[in-house]
Write a protein that holds these residues in place. Sequence first.
Motif, PDB file in Angstrom:
ATOM      1  N   THR A   1      40.994  38.654  55.409  1.00 29.52           N
ATOM      2  CA  THR A   1      41.718  38.733  56.676  1.00 29.52           C
ATOM      3  C   THR A   1      43.139  38.195  56.547  1.00 29.52           C
ATOM      4  O   THR A   1      43.803  37.937  57.548  1.00 29.52           O
TER       5      THR A   1
ATOM      6  N   VAL B   1      51.831  46.535  58.183  1.00 26.31           N
ATOM      7  CA  VAL B   1      50.877  46.933  59.219  1.00 26.31           C
ATOM      8  C   VAL B   1      49.999  48.075  58.726  1.00 26.31           C
ATOM      9  O   VAL B   1      48.787  48.108  59.004  1.00 26.31           O
TER      10      VAL B   1
ATOM     11  N   ARG C   1      45.993  47.788  58.530  1.00 28.67           N
ATOM     12  CA  ARG C   1      45.049  48.684  59.196  1.00 28.67           C
ATOM     13  C   ARG C   1      43.916  49.076  58.250  1.00 28.67           C
ATOM     14  O   ARG C   1      42.746  49.145  58.655  1.00 28.67           O
TER      15      ARG C   1
ATOM     16  N   ALA D   1      41.675  46.108  58.067  1.00 27.68           N
ATOM     17  CA  ALA D   1      40.928  45.930  59.314  1.00 27.68           C
ATOM     18  C   ALA D   1      39.737  46.878  59.387  1.00 27.68           C
ATOM     19  O   ALA D   1      38.674  46.517  59.914  1.00 27.68           O
TER      20      ALA D   1
ATOM     21  N   ARG E   1      39.069  40.684  64.090  1.00 23.77           N
ATOM     22  CA  ARG E   1      39.224  41.196  65.450  1.00 23.77           C
ATOM     23  C   ARG E   1      40.111  40.274  66.274  1.00 23.77           C
ATOM     24  O   ARG E   1      41.012  40.720  66.993  1.00 23.77           O
TER      25      ARG E   1
ATOM     26  N   THR F   1      43.809  40.555  65.079  1.00 23.40           N
ATOM     27  CA  THR F   1      44.453  41.787  65.533  1.00 23.40           C
ATOM     28  C   THR F   1      44.781  41.715  67.019  1.00 23.40           C
ATOM     29  O   THR F   1      45.890  42.085  67.451  1.00 23.40           O
TER      30      THR F   1
ATOM     31  N   TRP G   1      51.147  49.301  65.248  1.00 20.49           N
ATOM     32  CA  TRP G   1      49.687  49.445  65.239  1.00 20.49           C
ATOM     33  C   TRP G   1      49.271  50.740  65.936  1.00 20.49           C
ATOM     34  O   TRP G   1      48.314  51.405  65.502  1.00 20.49           O
TER      35      TRP G   1
END
Length: 271
Positions: free
Chosen positions: A124, A176, A180, A183, A193, A196, A210
């Motif tokens: 993360t 970013v 993504r 993520a 989560r 973000t 995003w």
Amino acid sequence: MSSRDELAAFLRFRRERLTPEDVGLPGGGRRRTPGLRREEVATLAGVSTTWYTWLEQARDVTPSRQVLDALARTLQLSPAEHDYLFTLAGQPATPAAEKADVHPTMRAFVDSLDPQPAYIANETWDVLAYNRAQAALVAEYHELPPEQRNVIWLMFNSPEIRARIVDWEADARSMVAKFRAAAAEQAGNPRMRALTDDLVKRSPEFRDLWAGHDVRGHDPARKRVDHPAVGLIELDYVKLECVGRPGQILTAHLPADAESAAKLRALVDAS
């Protein structure tokens, strides 16, 4: 093979590779099969022999996270094997917060890279370890609240770091797009989560990028940093996986020229 069959085979294989002495049990005596007995694994893991036998027989039983953790400890699984066990059992991988330990050898390696900036982050992008050069170039992460010791959070929320990145807009767009992809891999991770959601709430720039749904992988690239103490530094950076620590990535920055190398040495010497 189904996941249940794979789980049964994996448990049997790992049980058979251990000896009683490996887990603190008395040895000696003849055994019809190699390794530990099922009842020994069950006792050490705190479950019934019948229930553990059902697991090895690929019966329709669902082990909890606590039971899986106990089996992983009993069978002396590595971090990668631990996550594999969870995957076979249909459970989410261990959250990043539970895998935050960095191997001492890797910490020493990061330190040894001075005056080249280097750090280790988890899946993360929380920074777990870093050297003096990274601190001098970017930030003393340990002085920040834990939730802010994050590569992308600082990129969008730290005015100091933003001012130092010469090509901030292009770097932010690239970051970013890579985030993504990360993520998506960590869709069930509550830390991902929450991170973000916080970025979307705090940063209009992140929110706009995003919404673009760009996705990009990690490739070696160049970064330009305008440091207030020494001026422009050009860096090439690479990312390497940390063996034995799933999800941990080492990022190292190498000076692109002799002038940048001298400036990095001056930063570390002054820190």
